[in-house]
Design a protein around this motif. Structure first.
Motif, PDB file in Angstrom:
ATOM      1  N   LYS A 133       0.782  -1.348   0.007  1.00  0.00           N
ATOM      2  CA  LYS A 133       0.122   0.079  -0.058  1.00  0.00           C
ATOM      3  C   LYS A 133       1.009   1.377  -0.052  1.00  0.00           C
ATOM      4  O   LYS A 133       1.902   1.326   0.564  1.00  0.00           O
ATOM      5  CB  LYS A 133      -0.936   0.083   1.143  1.00  0.00           C
ATOM      6  N   GLY A 134       0.518   2.175  -0.972  1.00  0.00           N
ATOM      7  CA  GLY A 134       1.221   3.393  -0.785  1.00  0.00           C
ATOM      8  C   GLY A 134       0.954   4.278   0.662  1.00  0.00           C
ATOM      9  O   GLY A 134       0.126   4.194   1.038  1.00  0.00           O
ATOM     10  N   ASP A 135       2.393   5.005   0.952  1.00  0.00           N
ATOM     11  CA  ASP A 135       2.346   5.307   2.052  1.00  0.00           C
ATOM     12  C   ASP A 135       2.953   6.839   2.146  1.00  0.00           C
ATOM     13  O   ASP A 135       3.702   7.229   2.695  1.00  0.00           O
ATOM     14  CB  ASP A 135       3.278   4.736   3.303  1.00  0.00           C
ATOM     15  N   GLY A 136       2.573   7.714   1.126  1.00  0.00           N
ATOM     16  CA  GLY A 136       3.103   8.847   0.864  1.00  0.00           C
ATOM     17  C   GLY A 136       4.121   9.168  -0.237  1.00  0.00           C
ATOM     18  O   GLY A 136       4.723   8.048  -0.541  1.00  0.00           O
ATOM     19  N   THR A 137       4.651  10.338  -0.223  1.00  0.00           N
ATOM     20  CA  THR A 137       5.772  10.410  -1.354  1.00  0.00           C
ATOM     21  C   THR A 137       6.878  11.441  -0.566  1.00  0.00           C
ATOM     22  O   THR A 137       6.724  11.989   0.236  1.00  0.00           O
ATOM     23  CB  THR A 137       5.226  11.306  -2.608  1.00  0.00           C
ATOM     24  N   LEU A 138       7.894  11.191  -1.371  1.00  0.00           N
ATOM     25  CA  LEU A 138       9.014  12.126  -0.722  1.00  0.00           C
ATOM     26  C   LEU A 138      10.101  12.144  -1.995  1.00  0.00           C
ATOM     27  O   LEU A 138       9.835  11.790  -2.898  1.00  0.00           O
ATOM     28  CB  LEU A 138       9.941  11.305   0.360  1.00  0.00           C
ATOM     29  N   MET A 139      11.010  13.133  -1.779  1.00  0.00           N
ATOM     30  CA  MET A 139      12.123  13.293  -2.701  1.00  0.00           C
ATOM     31  C   MET A 139      13.339  12.542  -2.251  1.00  0.00           C
ATOM     32  O   MET A 139      13.809  12.760  -1.313  1.00  0.00           O
ATOM     33  CB  MET A 139      12.348  14.722  -2.874  1.00  0.00           C
ATOM     34  N   ASP A 140      13.889  11.892  -3.442  1.00  0.00           N
ATOM     35  CA  ASP A 140      15.168  11.047  -3.277  1.00  0.00           C
ATOM     36  C   ASP A 140      15.951  11.850  -4.170  1.00  0.00           C
ATOM     37  O   ASP A 140      15.922  11.285  -5.530  1.00  0.00           O
ATOM     38  CB  ASP A 140      14.969   9.898  -3.141  1.00  0.00           C
ATOM     39  N   GLY A 141      16.763  12.792  -3.742  1.00  0.00           N
ATOM     40  CA  GLY A 141      17.644  13.261  -4.848  1.00  0.00           C
ATOM     41  C   GLY A 141      16.741  14.507  -5.573  1.00  0.00           C
ATOM     42  O   GLY A 141      15.744  15.172  -5.042  1.00  0.00           O
ATOM     43  N   ASN A 142      16.601  14.173  -6.793  1.00  0.00           N
ATOM     44  CA  ASN A 142      15.628  15.096  -7.769  1.00  0.00           C
ATOM     45  C   ASN A 142      14.688  14.179  -8.400  1.00  0.00           C
ATOM     46  O   ASN A 142      13.524  14.482  -9.177  1.00  0.00           O
ATOM     47  CB  ASN A 142      16.555  15.505  -8.966  1.00  0.00           C
ATOM     48  N   VAL A 143      14.347  13.080  -7.632  1.00  0.00           N
ATOM     49  CA  VAL A 143      13.433  12.251  -8.005  1.00  0.00           C
ATOM     50  C   VAL A 143      12.045  11.960  -7.044  1.00  0.00           C
ATOM     51  O   VAL A 143      12.586  11.721  -5.836  1.00  0.00           O
ATOM     52  CB  VAL A 143      14.130  10.633  -8.371  1.00  0.00           C
ATOM     53  N   LYS A 144      11.126  12.096  -7.381  1.00  0.00           N
ATOM     54  CA  LYS A 144      10.006  11.964  -6.532  1.00  0.00           C
ATOM     55  C   LYS A 144       9.515  10.436  -6.365  1.00  0.00           C
ATOM     56  O   LYS A 144       9.571   9.872  -7.333  1.00  0.00           O
ATOM     57  CB  LYS A 144       8.646  12.849  -6.868  1.00  0.00           C
TER      58      LYS A 144
END
Length: 152
Positions: A133-144
């Motif tokens: 299940k999805g649990d939000g998004t974040l940035m990893d370097g310049n990649v969402k």
């Protein structure tokens, strides 16, 4: 169903692992201009093998993928890599490899991983084939990226 077996990676496997990672993550590197799994040196891969246990996914004596899981404690595991080289994708290997992970860590309470938010094939795989299940998004370097969780 493809007959797979798995072998714990050792430092001497650094170069074949680099080949698998580079093949599996080349498109990400081109797409995003960066990819932490792409372009590792032998020394970086050897250090990664020591720090994060890896298993090589093998089909008919051919290395076709890699699984890397980090134990976080208390039944929580982080899947750092579950990759299959492009020529072998779409054959159920990733699904079988994930089932293998479940059997290797029978005490699991939660698995966590991240994948690029715009990689629809990854999102479908993890949600539809593996039950995440999805649990939000974040940035990893310049990649969402999307954080995924699978809990018992």
């Amino acid at each position: 169903m493809i007959n797979l077996h798995y072998r714990k990676a050792e430092k001497s496997d650094a170069e074949p692992l680099i080949d698998i990672y580079n093949s599996a993550f080349y498109d990400d590197y081109v797409r995003y201009g960066e990819c932490p799994a792409y372009g590792k040196t032998v020394e970086q891969m050897e250090n990664s093998i020591e720090s994060f246990p890896k298993e090589i996914v093998i089909s008919d004596n051919i290395p076709v993928g890699v699984i890397s899981v980090e134990e976080k404690g208390d039944g929580i595991y982080y899947i750092g890599c579950l990759c299959v080289v492009p020529e072998y994708q779409g054959k159920g290997i990733g699904t079988q490899a994930f089932r293998h992970i479940l059997s290797v860590y029978p005490d699991w309470k939660k698995f966590v991983l991240i994948t690029p938010a715009d990689k629809e094939e990854n999102i479908r795989f993890y949600t539809e084939k593996c039950g995440f299940k999805g649990d939000g998004t974040l940035m990893d370097g310049n990649v969402k990226v999307v954080k995924f969780i699978k809990e018992r």
